[in-house]
Scaffold this active site. Structure first.
Site, PDB file in Angstrom:
ATOM      1  N   LYS A   9      46.103  47.081  41.598  1.00  0.00           N
ATOM      2  CA  LYS A   9      45.301  47.660  40.515  1.00  0.00           C
ATOM      3  C   LYS A   9      44.920  49.075  40.946  1.00  0.00           C
ATOM      4  O   LYS A   9      43.740  49.472  40.908  1.00  0.00           O
ATOM      5  CB  LYS A   9      44.060  46.765  40.286  1.00  0.00           C
ATOM      6  CG  LYS A   9      43.235  47.106  39.079  1.00  0.00           C
ATOM      7  CD  LYS A   9      43.814  46.641  37.767  1.00  0.00           C
ATOM      8  CE  LYS A   9      42.954  47.096  36.606  1.00  0.00           C
ATOM      9  NZ  LYS A   9      43.571  46.875  35.291  1.00  0.00           N
ATOM     10  N   TYR A  14      36.859  38.761  49.432  1.00  0.00           N
ATOM     11  CA  TYR A  14      36.371  37.473  49.910  1.00  0.00           C
ATOM     12  C   TYR A  14      35.163  37.680  50.819  1.00  0.00           C
ATOM     13  O   TYR A  14      35.298  38.010  51.989  1.00  0.00           O
ATOM     14  CB  TYR A  14      37.507  36.687  50.590  1.00  0.00           C
ATOM     15  CG  TYR A  14      38.336  36.021  49.524  1.00  0.00           C
ATOM     16  CD1 TYR A  14      39.150  36.792  48.696  1.00  0.00           C
ATOM     17  CD2 TYR A  14      38.226  34.664  49.273  1.00  0.00           C
ATOM     18  CE1 TYR A  14      39.854  36.218  47.659  1.00  0.00           C
ATOM     19  CE2 TYR A  14      38.932  34.086  48.230  1.00  0.00           C
ATOM     20  CZ  TYR A  14      39.737  34.859  47.432  1.00  0.00           C
ATOM     21  OH  TYR A  14      40.426  34.292  46.402  1.00  0.00           O
ATOM     22  N   ASP A  59      47.252  43.212  35.816  1.00  0.00           N
ATOM     23  CA  ASP A  59      47.076  42.649  34.471  1.00  0.00           C
ATOM     24  C   ASP A  59      48.416  42.577  33.738  1.00  0.00           C
ATOM     25  O   ASP A  59      48.740  41.568  33.094  1.00  0.00           O
ATOM     26  CB  ASP A  59      46.017  43.415  33.669  1.00  0.00           C
ATOM     27  CG  ASP A  59      46.070  44.917  33.860  1.00  0.00           C
ATOM     28  OD1 ASP A  59      46.600  45.372  34.897  1.00  0.00           O
ATOM     29  OD2 ASP A  59      45.598  45.646  32.976  1.00  0.00           O
ATOM     30  N   ASP A  68      45.521  34.811  44.981  1.00  0.00           N
ATOM     31  CA  ASP A  68      44.953  33.481  44.754  1.00  0.00           C
ATOM     32  C   ASP A  68      45.141  33.086  43.289  1.00  0.00           C
ATOM     33  O   ASP A  68      45.596  31.986  42.962  1.00  0.00           O
ATOM     34  CB  ASP A  68      43.456  33.543  45.120  1.00  0.00           C
ATOM     35  CG  ASP A  68      42.824  32.170  45.192  1.00  0.00           C
ATOM     36  OD1 ASP A  68      43.575  31.175  45.253  1.00  0.00           O
ATOM     37  OD2 ASP A  68      41.584  32.092  45.197  1.00  0.00           O
TER      38      ASP A  68
END
Ligand code: ATP
Length: 352
Positions: A183, A130, A216, A240
């Site tokens: 990830k 962000y 994923d 989010d």
């Protein structure tokens, strides 16, 4: 106890009015002594004062016991130098509201396409990908040449640790399971750090089981069998995205409540945006912000050890359940009620 109410943009004023009506009913029924002070943030504030967030509003927010922020038109606010500050980001950053807690569950009476489930996404709120909050000065995004952009993602051990602790403490009050979403196969350092810190907290949390899933693959797992999840902890942007998916899977984005909590302050916010496409039509589902308001009461109750605040939060949750079971809902959930009628109906359920 003072609650600062900021209606925001788009459907914000409509769902905030309904939320206030429900919280007022809860305050009366359970003698909570809630005192609501209303002010402006977002477009209305920009129009009146030339800035979306005034400095004296920050003081008001600091002195309030809790904040309710309606959705704001984040995408419209591009130039902070001209008062266009994203209010949601601003309060999260200013009050270090590092834990964005976003529950998603199905309800009897609503079609559950994937079967019943009840989970909570715990999303880190103060760093990650962000650009507007991961730098002390300046932005986390740079244009190196007209054709080359760089976006920084900041991950710190301290922030990973504190969000993991929120997740494990929450799991202890629920079904004692935490799933870490990451990830780390690609972002070996950043998500490696996140994973390491979450597992360290897991080690210190006896009785809580844990697993970790790559983000994923997580998308497939959530749409295949959401019931296998209890508490999901993840970094800012993954959280989010994942929480919009889980809110929609629960029946509607209009059910997506959330609390932004730090150590001293907390702010209730719907998980969705300002929905300009339906603003002013009295058709928005206010349950999202009402459930967020209940989360705020429960947070205050736990922090201050005031049992009746937690009881009031439970009563709001049950009134929403009962309304859904009775089909007393807005259009997005297949019902006929307007936003105003929904607020009045829930307030009446709580009062009786
Ligand atoms: P923003 O620019 O503020 O993010 P948006 O419209 O791009 O707004 P959302 O506000 O999240 O994004 O809305 C996505 C879709 O979900 C829209 O079609 C909107 O009408 C619908 N929606 C969002 N919130 C609600 C709600 N509370 N009740 C009913 N529909 C909703």
């Amino acid at each position: 106890m003072q609650i600062l109410v900021l209606p925001g943009d788009g459907i914000g004023p409509e769902i905030t009015a309904a939320t206030r009506q429900v919280l007022e009913a809860a305050s009366k029924r359970f003698a909570l002594g809630l005192d609501f002070i209303e002010d402006v943030a977002g477009h209305e504030s920009l129009r009146q004062y030339g800035t979306t967030v005034r400095p004296d509003l920050v003081d008001k927010a600091r002195h309030a016991d809790g904040i309710i922020l309606g959705p704001t038109a984040t995408a419209d606010f591009k130039d902070p130098a001209h008062g266009e500050i994203n209010p949601s980001m601003f309060f999260r950053k200013r009050f270090d509201l590092f834990a964005n807690v976003r529950p998603a569950r199905t309800y009897p009476g609503l079609p559950a396409r994937l079967g019943a489930f009840d989970l909570v996404v715990v999303r880190e709120n103060t760093e990650g990908f962000y650009a507007d909050r991961n730098m002390e000065v300046g932005s986390g995004e740079m244009l190196v040449t007209a054709d080359v952009a760089v976006s920084l993602r900041r991950i710190t051990r301290a922030c990973c640790n504190r969000i993991a602790r929120v997740a494990f403490e929450l799991a202890a009050r629920r079904r004692q399971h935490v799933t870490i979403v990451h990830k780390a196969n690609v972002l070996k350092l950043g998500d490696g750090l996140f994973l390491e810190e979450c597992h360290a907290v897991a080690q210190a949390s006896p009785g809580i089981t844990v697993d970790d899933i790559i983000v994923d693959a997580m998308m497939a797992h959530v749409v295949r069998a959401p019931q296998r999840f209890d508490v999901i902890v993840t970094t800012n942007m993954f959280g989010d995205i994942l929480s919009d998916l889980t809110a929609e899977l629960s029946g509607s984005l209009g059910l997506g409540g959330s609390l932004n909590a730090g150590t001293q302050h907390a702010m209730a916010q719907a998980a969705h945006g300002s929905a300009p496409d339906i603003a002013g039509t009295d058709s928005a589902n206010p349950f999202s912000l009402i459930l967020s308001g209940a989360q705020l009461l429960a947070w205050l109750g736990r922090r201050r050890q005031v049992k009746k605040l937690e009881i009031a939060a439970g009563a709001i949750d049950r009134a929403v359940e009962a309304a859904i079971a009775a089909g007393e809902v807005t259009r997005d959930l297949g019902g006929k009620l307007g936003t105003r009628e929904t607020g009045a109906m829930l307030a009446a359920r709580i009062a009786s």
